[in-house]
Write a protein that holds these residues in place. Structure first.
Motif, short mmCIF file in Angstrom:
data_model
loop_
_atom_site.label_atom_id
_atom_site.label_comp_id
_atom_site.label_asym_id
_atom_site.label_seq_id
_atom_site.Cartn_x
_atom_site.Cartn_y
_atom_site.Cartn_z
N PHE A 1 0.84 -1.20 0.00
CA PHE A 1 0.00 0.00 0.00
C PHE A 1 0.87 1.25 0.00
O PHE A 1 0.64 2.20 -0.74
N VAL A 2 1.91 1.24 0.84
CA VAL A 2 2.85 2.36 0.87
C VAL A 2 3.53 2.52 -0.49
O VAL A 2 3.68 3.64 -1.00
N ALA A 3 3.92 1.41 -1.10
CA ALA A 3 4.56 1.45 -2.42
C ALA A 3 3.63 2.06 -3.46
O ALA A 3 4.07 2.81 -4.35
N LEU A 4 2.34 1.73 -3.38
CA LEU A 4 1.36 2.26 -4.32
C LEU A 4 1.31 3.78 -4.24
O LEU A 4 1.19 4.47 -5.26
N LEU A 5 1.41 4.33 -3.02
CA LEU A 5 1.42 5.78 -2.85
C LEU A 5 2.73 6.38 -3.36
O LEU A 5 2.73 7.43 -4.01
N LEU A 6 3.84 5.71 -3.06
CA LEU A 6 5.15 6.23 -3.42
C LEU A 6 5.42 6.20 -4.92
O LEU A 6 6.07 7.09 -5.46
N GLU A 7 4.93 5.15 -5.59
CA GLU A 7 5.34 4.95 -6.99
C GLU A 7 4.94 6.13 -7.88
O GLU A 7 5.71 6.52 -8.77
#
Length: 564
Positions: free
Chosen positions: A525-531
């Motif tokens: 989920f964090v990666a989805l925001l960061l990408e």
């Protein structure tokens, strides 16, 4: 003599206030375990020795794990377990030595940080018996998961109950439009993977919580969140999900209307939740496989370039060479010789292998590999670039101390790799590399593409968010109602229900490998925001103008410098 009197009510109030502050702000470093040694020289010497030995141990364990993952024999499994047992002993000894230091009082910030990592990211506080037990439980659950085989629909001969998760089950869930076949496949997988490991998981929860409390945490969920080093982490991700929720609801409502037209009101309730087996994915986490059912402009060319890749004679090796050329075009490093010599690019026919795509760092600063049962299709082309982004990350932090050879936070590795995928998977890039020959400027093409991205990314957001919410709840409140808690969260955040009734005798969360494998999921989920933030920054550096979804950083040295 001067006597100082303090009202006990003040002490009680202060203690209560301290607990409240701790609850609001999250765990404080002061609550974590520590020793008494404050000698900086001894701490530095210990970390130097640890760095060398940990790197060697990592190479041994990674080599054994690789051997088993690429050739799943009993001999290789025994060797892997032996090496993992040695590593467990090494980790416990290292933890005990690290525990002799009062890391909170050492003057060197980097020494404090490395010691904190060693002490808090470990279950070594457990007794030898329980330490071995929890890792055996995880290994046994992963083993159950990898060996599940299911029966196809209308199978009257048990002889043919040999469908594997990858590729058989995933292919049926992606391609079938027979809701009876989809429901049968869904039920078979969930029924066979969950119940055999339910008791093992319950014991795992008990021991994981015990280890976390011995490290100064309230439970294992709090320990998982601590890795983000954000006192307000839960609220931050909750706010992020809240901001995405309206977009998800629009997508959900649109998809439900399209599926209702296909399957009818006996299968899809016009105003109700969506049955999880109809969304093109075993876990209903990625809905892109039903793009043919929901595309706004179905008469326009599909974004899937698989046919063009086959027409051009692509092979798995060519796909990896193409990915390497993408990174070198940014000014990044080519893959080292060991990569080409030792990686597994396609599925061998002469042995059983574990096919989940993964990138490997063997911790010796020269050996990096990818394991992937590559098929010539667009999904695997994207996956190839994604996994190679992990290798690039490994190469870039190879000279860091062992404890720092990881992402900036648990979601950062995926965020970087996903950001690369955003540049690969768009009409502009696919046109530039000769795989998409249609007009990339047409309104209809762009809307279809954005819908496809929504099915991949927006649909994934609630799933990525709720997995660890469920885990946090189980660690905090116990395992009594695991399955009902699972489906309550699936309904609340995804609007998804099971195709058939479920009870507490089932253990449906285990259908997702990350649960039995003890792999945190909030990082996705964090990666989805960061990408999207990372992609946006690289596009700005590349001088891109126009909508973000049309940005391709290919051949931009400026974007490459920023990424490096």
């Amino acid at each position: 003599m001067i006597c100082v009197w303090i009202d006990t009510r003040v002490l009680v109030a202060a203690a209560v206030l301290g607990l409240l502050v701790e609850r609001v702000l999250g765990i404080t470093d002061a609550r974590l375990v520590q020793g008494t040694n404050v000698n900086l020289g001894e701490a530095l010497q210990f970390l130097r020795e640890y760095d060398s030995e940990a790197s060697r141990m990592c190479f041994r364990v990674s080599s054994a794990r690789w051997a088993y993952s690429t050739n799943m024999t009993d001999h290789n499994k025994r060797r892997m377990i032996e090496e993992q047992t040695l590593q467990a002993k090494f980790d416990k000894l290292s933890w005990k030595r690290a525990m002799t230091f009062d890391w909170t009082r050492l003057p060197d910030q980097m020494v404090r940080r490395q010691l904190k990592f060693l002490i808090t990211n470990s279950r070594a506080s457990l007794s030898d018996e329980k330490y071995n037990e929890i890792y055996h439980l995880i290994s046994e659950m992963k083993d159950i998961y990898s060996h599940v085989r299911i029966c196809p629909l209308n199978n009257h001969e048990t002889l043919f109950c040999d469908l594997e998760l990858d590729p058989d089950v995933l292919r049926i869930m992606s391609n079938s439009r027979n809701h009876m076949e989809l429901a049968h496949t869904w039920k078979e997988w969930h029924d066979k993977v969950g119940p055999p490991m339910k008791n093992k998981f319950m014991r795992y929860v008990q021991i994981a919580n015990q280890a976390a409390r011995m490290n100064g945490f309230l439970d294992a969920g709090e320990e998982m969140r601590y890795a983000y080093e954000e006192s307000d982490f839960e609220n931050q991700v909750a706010e992020a999900w809240k901001s995405l929720q309206p977009l998800y609801r629009e997508l959900f409502t649109y998809v439900r209307r399209k599926l209702l037209q296909l399957y009818g009101p006996n299968v899809i309730r016009p105003e109700g939740p969506l049955p999880g087996h109809l969304l093109g994915n075993l876990w209903a986490q990625d809905w892109s496989k039903i793009i043919d059912l929901v595309a706004p402009y179905p008469e326009y060319t599909s974004m899937d370039v698989t046919d063009e890749m086959l027409r051009q004679g692509f092979t798995p090796l060519r796909m990896f060479q193409m990915a390497e050329e993408f990174y070198t075009s940014l000014g990044l490093q080519p893959m080292p010789p060991e990569f080409w010599r030792f990686s597994m690019f396609d599925k061998p026919n002469d042995r059983k292998v574990q096919c989940t795509a993964s990138a490997w760092d063997f911790c010796n600063k020269i050996d990096y590999r990818i394991k992937q049962c590559t098929e010539v299709n667009m999904d695997d082309l994207i996956s190839t670039h994604h996994e190679m982004a992990h290798i690039q990350y490994y190469l870039h932090y190879a000279e860091q101390p062992y404890l720092y050879r990881d992402g900036a936070n648990p979601g950062f590795h995926e965020g970087v790799s996903n950001a690369i995928s955003l540049s690969i998977f768009n009409p502009v890039h696919l046109h530039r590399v000769g795989l998409f020959n249609q007009n990339t400027d047409s309104y209809e093409t762009n809307i279809n593409f954005l819908m496809l991205m929504a099915l991949r990314k927006v649909a994934f957001a609630p799933f990525a968010y709720l997995i660890d919410l469920w885990r946090y709840e189980i660690f905090q409140n116990g395992v009594q109602n695991m399955n009902s808690a699972w489906w309550e969260l699936r309904l609340r955040y995804q609007g998804v229900i099971p195709p058939i009734p479920r009870t507490e005798s089932h253990f449906d969360a285990a259908a997702k490998r990350h649960i039995p494998a003890d792999i945190p999921y909030m990082k996705y989920f964090v990666a989805l925001l960061l990408e999207f933030q990372i992609h946006s920054s690289m596009c700005f550096a590349a001088g891109h103008e126009g909508p973000l979804h049309t940005c391709d950083i290919y051949r931009s040295r400026e974007a490459g410098r920023l990424l490096a």
